[in-house]
Structure formats: C-alpha cells, structure tokens
Write an enzyme that holds these catalytic residues in place. Structure first.
Site, PDB file in Angstrom:
ATOM      1  N   TYR A   1      -5.581   0.853 -23.683  1.00 52.27           N
ATOM      2  CA  TYR A   1      -5.752   1.446 -25.008  1.00 52.27           C
ATOM      3  C   TYR A   1      -6.316   0.408 -25.983  1.00 52.27           C
ATOM      4  O   TYR A   1      -7.330   0.649 -26.646  1.00 52.27           O
ATOM      5  CB  TYR A   1      -4.399   1.953 -25.498  1.00 52.27           C
ATOM      6  CG  TYR A   1      -4.448   2.713 -26.815  1.00 52.27           C
ATOM      7  CD1 TYR A   1      -5.060   3.966 -26.901  1.00 52.27           C
ATOM      8  CD2 TYR A   1      -3.845   2.195 -27.960  1.00 52.27           C
ATOM      9  CE1 TYR A   1      -5.091   4.668 -28.100  1.00 52.27           C
ATOM     10  CE2 TYR A   1      -3.870   2.890 -29.157  1.00 52.27           C
ATOM     11  CZ  TYR A   1      -4.490   4.126 -29.223  1.00 52.27           C
ATOM     12  OH  TYR A   1      -4.513   4.822 -30.421  1.00 52.27           O
ATOM     13  N   ASP A   2      -5.665  -0.753 -26.025  1.00 51.49           N
ATOM     14  CA  ASP A   2      -6.048  -1.783 -27.003  1.00 51.49           C
ATOM     15  C   ASP A   2      -7.490  -2.246 -26.805  1.00 51.49           C
ATOM     16  O   ASP A   2      -8.288  -2.303 -27.741  1.00 51.49           O
ATOM     17  CB  ASP A   2      -5.124  -3.007 -26.886  1.00 51.49           C
ATOM     18  CG  ASP A   2      -3.662  -2.672 -27.117  1.00 51.49           C
ATOM     19  OD1 ASP A   2      -3.347  -1.473 -27.214  1.00 51.49           O
ATOM     20  OD2 ASP A   2      -2.836  -3.592 -27.191  1.00 51.49           O
TER      21      ASP A   2
ATOM     22  N   PHE B   1      13.369  10.076 -31.555  1.00 52.33           N
ATOM     23  CA  PHE B   1      14.685  10.008 -32.217  1.00 52.33           C
ATOM     24  C   PHE B   1      15.077  11.376 -32.786  1.00 52.33           C
ATOM     25  O   PHE B   1      16.212  11.821 -32.649  1.00 52.33           O
ATOM     26  CB  PHE B   1      14.687   8.964 -33.349  1.00 52.33           C
ATOM     27  CG  PHE B   1      14.742   7.520 -32.876  1.00 52.33           C
ATOM     28  CD1 PHE B   1      14.866   7.209 -31.529  1.00 52.33           C
ATOM     29  CD2 PHE B   1      14.676   6.471 -33.792  1.00 52.33           C
ATOM     30  CE1 PHE B   1      14.911   5.886 -31.087  1.00 52.33           C
ATOM     31  CE2 PHE B   1      14.723   5.139 -33.373  1.00 52.33           C
ATOM     32  CZ  PHE B   1      14.840   4.845 -32.024  1.00 52.33           C
TER      33      PHE B   1
ATOM     34  N   GLY C   1      16.772  -3.225 -31.364  1.00 46.47           N
ATOM     35  CA  GLY C   1      16.386  -2.462 -32.552  1.00 46.47           C
ATOM     36  C   GLY C   1      15.817  -3.322 -33.664  1.00 46.47           C
ATOM     37  O   GLY C   1      15.637  -2.858 -34.784  1.00 46.47           O
TER      38      GLY C   1
ATOM     39  N   THR D   1       9.925  -3.990 -35.565  1.00 47.37           N
ATOM     40  CA  THR D   1       9.589  -3.257 -36.784  1.00 47.37           C
ATOM     41  C   THR D   1       8.300  -2.453 -36.609  1.00 47.37           C
ATOM     42  O   THR D   1       7.431  -2.801 -35.804  1.00 47.37           O
ATOM     43  CB  THR D   1       9.403  -4.200 -37.992  1.00 47.37           C
ATOM     44  OG1 THR D   1       8.170  -4.923 -37.830  1.00 47.37           O
ATOM     45  CG2 THR D   1      10.565  -5.155 -38.155  1.00 47.37           C
ATOM     46  N   ARG D   2       8.220  -1.383 -37.382  1.00 42.88           N
ATOM     47  CA  ARG D   2       6.992  -0.596 -37.513  1.00 42.88           C
ATOM     48  C   ARG D   2       6.953  -0.073 -38.959  1.00 42.88           C
ATOM     49  O   ARG D   2       7.969  -0.028 -39.651  1.00 42.88           O
ATOM     50  CB  ARG D   2       6.961   0.606 -36.559  1.00 42.88           C
ATOM     51  CG  ARG D   2       6.868   0.281 -35.071  1.00 42.88           C
ATOM     52  CD  ARG D   2       5.533  -0.332 -34.693  1.00 42.88           C
ATOM     53  NE  ARG D   2       5.385  -0.475 -33.246  1.00 42.88           N
ATOM     54  CZ  ARG D   2       5.792  -1.531 -32.543  1.00 42.88           C
ATOM     55  NH1 ARG D   2       6.393  -2.555 -33.138  1.00 42.88           N
ATOM     56  NH2 ARG D   2       5.588  -1.576 -31.239  1.00 42.88           N
TER      57      ARG D   2
ATOM     58  N   ARG E   1       6.368  -6.932 -31.505  1.00 45.06           N
ATOM     59  CA  ARG E   1       7.673  -7.125 -32.163  1.00 45.06           C
ATOM     60  C   ARG E   1       7.669  -6.623 -33.599  1.00 45.06           C
ATOM     61  O   ARG E   1       8.695  -6.234 -34.132  1.00 45.06           O
ATOM     62  CB  ARG E   1       8.048  -8.614 -32.173  1.00 45.06           C
ATOM     63  CG  ARG E   1       8.402  -9.200 -30.808  1.00 45.06           C
ATOM     64  CD  ARG E   1       8.101 -10.676 -30.767  1.00 45.06           C
ATOM     65  NE  ARG E   1       6.661 -10.887 -30.936  1.00 45.06           N
ATOM     66  CZ  ARG E   1       6.102 -12.013 -31.359  1.00 45.06           C
ATOM     67  NH1 ARG E   1       6.829 -13.035 -31.701  1.00 45.06           N
ATOM     68  NH2 ARG E   1       4.789 -12.111 -31.473  1.00 45.06           N
ATOM     69  N   GLN E   2       6.517  -6.701 -34.228  1.00 43.88           N
ATOM     70  CA  GLN E   2       6.469  -6.290 -35.633  1.00 43.88           C
ATOM     71  C   GLN E   2       5.075  -5.756 -35.960  1.00 43.88           C
ATOM     72  O   GLN E   2       4.094  -6.119 -35.308  1.00 43.88           O
ATOM     73  CB  GLN E   2       6.794  -7.465 -36.552  1.00 43.88           C
ATOM     74  CG  GLN E   2       5.921  -8.677 -36.286  1.00 43.88           C
ATOM     75  CD  GLN E   2       6.286  -9.860 -37.169  1.00 43.88           C
ATOM     76  OE1 GLN E   2       7.230  -9.807 -37.929  1.00 43.88           O
ATOM     77  NE2 GLN E   2       5.508 -10.922 -37.073  1.00 43.88           N
ATOM     78  N   ARG E   3       5.025  -4.879 -36.941  1.00 44.43           N
ATOM     79  CA  ARG E   3       3.717  -4.350 -37.336  1.00 44.43           C
ATOM     80  C   ARG E   3       3.802  -3.794 -38.751  1.00 44.43           C
ATOM     81  O   ARG E   3       4.713  -3.023 -39.065  1.00 44.43           O
ATOM     82  CB  ARG E   3       3.292  -3.244 -36.375  1.00 44.43           C
ATOM     83  CG  ARG E   3       1.902  -2.725 -36.665  1.00 44.43           C
ATOM     84  CD  ARG E   3       1.507  -1.616 -35.743  1.00 44.43           C
ATOM     85  NE  ARG E   3       1.312  -2.048 -34.378  1.00 44.43           N
ATOM     86  CZ  ARG E   3       1.532  -1.259 -33.333  1.00 44.43           C
ATOM     87  NH1 ARG E   3       1.988  -0.057 -33.507  1.00 44.43           N
ATOM     88  NH2 ARG E   3       1.301  -1.689 -32.119  1.00 44.43           N
TER      89      ARG E   3
HETATM   90  N1  UDP Z   1      10.926   2.783 -29.354  1.00 43.09           N
HETATM   91  C1  UDP Z   1      12.291   2.913 -29.237  1.00 43.09           C
HETATM   92  N2  UDP Z   1      12.770   4.056 -28.680  1.00 43.09           N
HETATM   93  C2  UDP Z   1      11.972   5.072 -28.242  1.00 43.09           C
HETATM   94  C3  UDP Z   1      10.573   4.934 -28.381  1.00 43.09           C
HETATM   95  C4  UDP Z   1      10.087   3.757 -28.930  1.00 43.09           C
HETATM   96  O1  UDP Z   1      13.063   2.028 -29.632  1.00 43.09           O
HETATM   97  O2  UDP Z   1      12.506   6.084 -27.755  1.00 43.09           O
HETATM   98  C5  UDP Z   1      10.373   1.547 -29.978  1.00 43.09           C
HETATM   99  C6  UDP Z   1       9.276   0.859 -29.183  1.00 43.09           C
HETATM  100  O3  UDP Z   1       9.823  -0.047 -28.241  1.00 43.09           O
HETATM  101  C7  UDP Z   1       8.482   0.178 -30.282  1.00 43.09           C
HETATM  102  C8  UDP Z   1       8.651   1.108 -31.487  1.00 43.09           C
HETATM  103  O4  UDP Z   1       9.761   1.935 -31.200  1.00 43.09           O
HETATM  104  O5  UDP Z   1       9.048  -1.094 -30.594  1.00 43.09           O
HETATM  105  C9  UDP Z   1       7.432   1.988 -31.734  1.00 43.09           C
HETATM  106  O6  UDP Z   1       7.090   2.602 -30.510  1.00 43.09           O
HETATM  107  P1  UDP Z   1       6.070   3.803 -30.422  1.00 43.09           P
HETATM  108  O7  UDP Z   1       5.965   4.154 -28.971  1.00 43.09           O
HETATM  109  O8  UDP Z   1       6.464   4.868 -31.365  1.00 43.09           O
HETATM  110  O9  UDP Z   1       4.686   3.250 -30.964  1.00 43.09           O
HETATM  111  P2  UDP Z   1       3.884   1.871 -30.804  1.00 43.09           P
HETATM  112  O10 UDP Z   1       3.845   1.335 -32.185  1.00 43.09           O
HETATM  113  O11 UDP Z   1       4.603   0.955 -29.872  1.00 43.09           O
HETATM  114  O12 UDP Z   1       2.554   2.279 -30.273  1.00 43.09           O
END
Ligand code: UDP
Length: 311
Positions: free
Chosen positions: A144-145, A190, A206, A209-210, A275-277
């Site tokens: 993807y990236d 979630f 947990g 970050t996003r 790890r973070q974004r």
């Molecule tokens: N994540 C999580 N539980 C889940 C799905 C994702 O803790 O059921 C975490 C995942 O490891 C990541 C973040 O949530 O750190 C965002 O994941 P997502 O797949 O939504 O999008 P990404 O930004 O990684 O493309």
C-alpha cells in the site's frame, strides 16, 4: 460538470459522489466492488445524474468527463494486505489509467488520493508534507505504502512531462458512516465490537496514536483541493487532534459500554504498525482555507448511529 469518481462505492468515495450530486454535477462512479459496497451507492442509483461503471481500475477504460477524483484502492490494512500484488497494481496501474484518461481528454483536472502511509512509521511528528517518510519497502504494509508513493511519483512525472493539472492529497485516518463492517480499522472495529457486546481489541498497550477526521470534513477538503487553481499539492488532509488507542477505546466504552482487552493481537501480526500519526495541516489551512469542523465526540455519535442501523 460531469465528474468521475473512481472507488465511488467505497467509504469516502460514496460520500463524495453524494456531495458532488448535491452541488448539481453529473457523477460517474467507477468501482469493481473489491472493497466498495453496493449498499453505499444504493440511494444514488435512482438519481438520473448518477451512473455506475463496474470496472477494475487496473484495466484501461474511457469515459468523457470534466474532472477525475481517483479514490480506487483498498485502504484498510486488512483489505490491502489480503492481496498485496493486486494492491500495488491498483495504485500504480490505476494512476497510469486515470492520468492517461486526463491526457486523452485534453488535460482535465485529476486528483489523486494518496495517504499518510507515505510517511511510514514517522520519525518526525507531526508530519509536514516536506517530510519524505520512513517506509520499509519490504514490510507487510509496503504494497500500500509504496504503491501510493509510486502513484504520487507518476502524478508528478505526468505533471512535469505532460503538464497535466494534477492534485495530490495525503489522507490521514478518516472514519464515519459507510465504513464496511469487516473493514478492520480501529474506529469501526471498536464501535461494532461494543455494539455486539464483544471486548474491544486494543493492539499492544494502546499507546499508539492516530488522528481521526470525520468523513464530511474530508469530502469538503477533497472538493476544496479540486477547486483550487495552480496548486498541485501534495497536501495533508486530516484532523490534527491526536488520541491514543486507549483513549479511543475508552471513549467508545463511555458511549456504548463494554470491556477493553489489551494486547489483543500478537506483536508479529502488527509488524510495521506506525506508533504515532498526526497531520500538520498548516498547508491545507493556508492554501485551501480548510480545517476540520467535526470533533471526535460528534463524529463518533454519528458513526455509532450508522452502525446501530446497519447491525
Ligand atoms: N488497532 C487496534 N485495534 C483494532 C484495530 C486497530 O488497536 O481492532 C490499532 C492499530 O494497531 C493501529 C491503530 O489502531 O495502531 C490504527 O489502525 P487502523 O487499522 O485503523 O489504521 P492505520 O492507521 O494503521 O492504517
């Protein structure tokens, strides 16, 4: 105007189709339904300004339009890792096919939806557009990236070589109605888990970050970018409010109830998980006069309502 939206049956694409129709345009939605859903465009099928082209973007096609929004690509890690070679083909051949179409039509505006994943696991935080990223080219996310990075390359090469009016946006995590039930991304996971009375699966402790942008804000940004003149981007689009996955899980539990399970997925299954974004959106603010309006509380409420109905 007559506007092509590739990936128009997908999560963001279907909202964009609706928005463009509401603005009085004709919309052609191209999708092969790999990750797009018929349910998302069902209400649009009766609109005489809307037409559906069931087609795989990796194969050349032709249609006479005035603008192209290229959104066709599976975007959730679960989907894009299912068939990684196809993911690369979708990004790269898809980009070539829309760029060739723009060229054939005399150089019409063509907008590429790139991604925050071009920054990989970023060493710089928050991420400005000038940061070139930290992507592992052989990791599980690379299909993807690197596919999206190559698509950006193609857009800028067509711009330099053929002077096409290109637009490149880098979309950060976006959520809202029309996400697929099995999308696998954290917000939908979630909410669906909580609504089903299942534990919320936090990967790791947990602390990842996003920053989450509500879909109506994203659509407004895509439109503002397309309407801008002489601005190619790349430009970050997203909501800079940053949360840990623990905070997100707690917010969902506060709204719906439920239990949180930490370390729900083995470390090896999460290889390459950034790890973070968080986007630096200064450029979008200054060039597009855009910033997100919907905060996470409001956006979660609307997304929860949607999934309640779907379930
Ligand atoms: N994540 C999580 N539980 C889940 C799905 C994702 O803790 O059921 C975490 C995942 O490891 C990541 C973040 O949530 O750190 C965002 O994941 P997502 O797949 O939504 O999008 P990404 O930004 O990684 O493309």
């Amino acid at each position: 105007m007559k506007i092509l939206v590739t990936g128009g049956a997908g999560f963001i694409g279907s909202h964009l189709c609706q928005f463009l129709l509401d603005q009085g345009n004709e919309v052609v939605c191209l999708d092969n339904f790999f990750s797009g859903q018929r349910r998302n465009i069902e209400p649009l099928l009766t609109n005489s300004s809307f037409s559906l082209m069931e087609h795989d973007i990796t194969k050349p096609f032709t249609v006479t339009v005035d603008q192209i929004y290229n959104l066709a690509c599976p975007a959730s890690p679960l989907y894009y890792q299912k068939n990684p070679v196809e993911t690369v083909r979708t990004s790269v051949l898809g980009a070539i096919n829309v760029l060739e179409l723009s060229k054939k039509l005399g150089g019409i505006k063509v907008l590429q939806t790139s991604t925050s994943e071009v920054y990989g696991d970023p060493d710089i935080h928050p991420q400005p557009e000038t940061y070139h990223g930290n992507v592992n080219p052989i990791g599980p996310r690379a299909c993807y990236d690197e596919g999206k990075r190559c698509a950006e390359t193609l857009f800028f090469d067509y711009w330099r070589e053929h002077h096409l009016p290109i637009k490149v946006v880098r979309i950060f995590n976006t959520y809202g109605p029309h996400m697929a039930l099995d999308d696998g991304r954290v917000v939908s996971n979630f909410i669906i888990q909580a609504l089903r009375g299942q534990p919320l699966t936090v990967h790791g402790d947990g602390s990842h970050t996003r920053s989450f942008c509500y879909v109506s804000d994203m659509v407004a940004a895509l439109y503002a970018m397309m309407e801008s003149s002489d601005f190619t981007g790349p430009v970050n689009l997203g909501n800079p409010a940053e949360f840990t996955m623990k905070e997100l899980a707690e917010k969902v539990v506060a709204k719906i109830g439920g239990q949180i399970v930490y370390n729900a997925t083995p470390q090896e299954d999460r290889e390459g998980d950034p790890r973070q974004r968080r986007p630096d959106i200064s450029l979008a603010k200054s060039k597009l006069n855009w910033e997100p309006k919907v905060d996470l509380e409001q956006g979660l409420d609307q997304t929860i309502e949607y999934f309640k109905n779907v379930l």
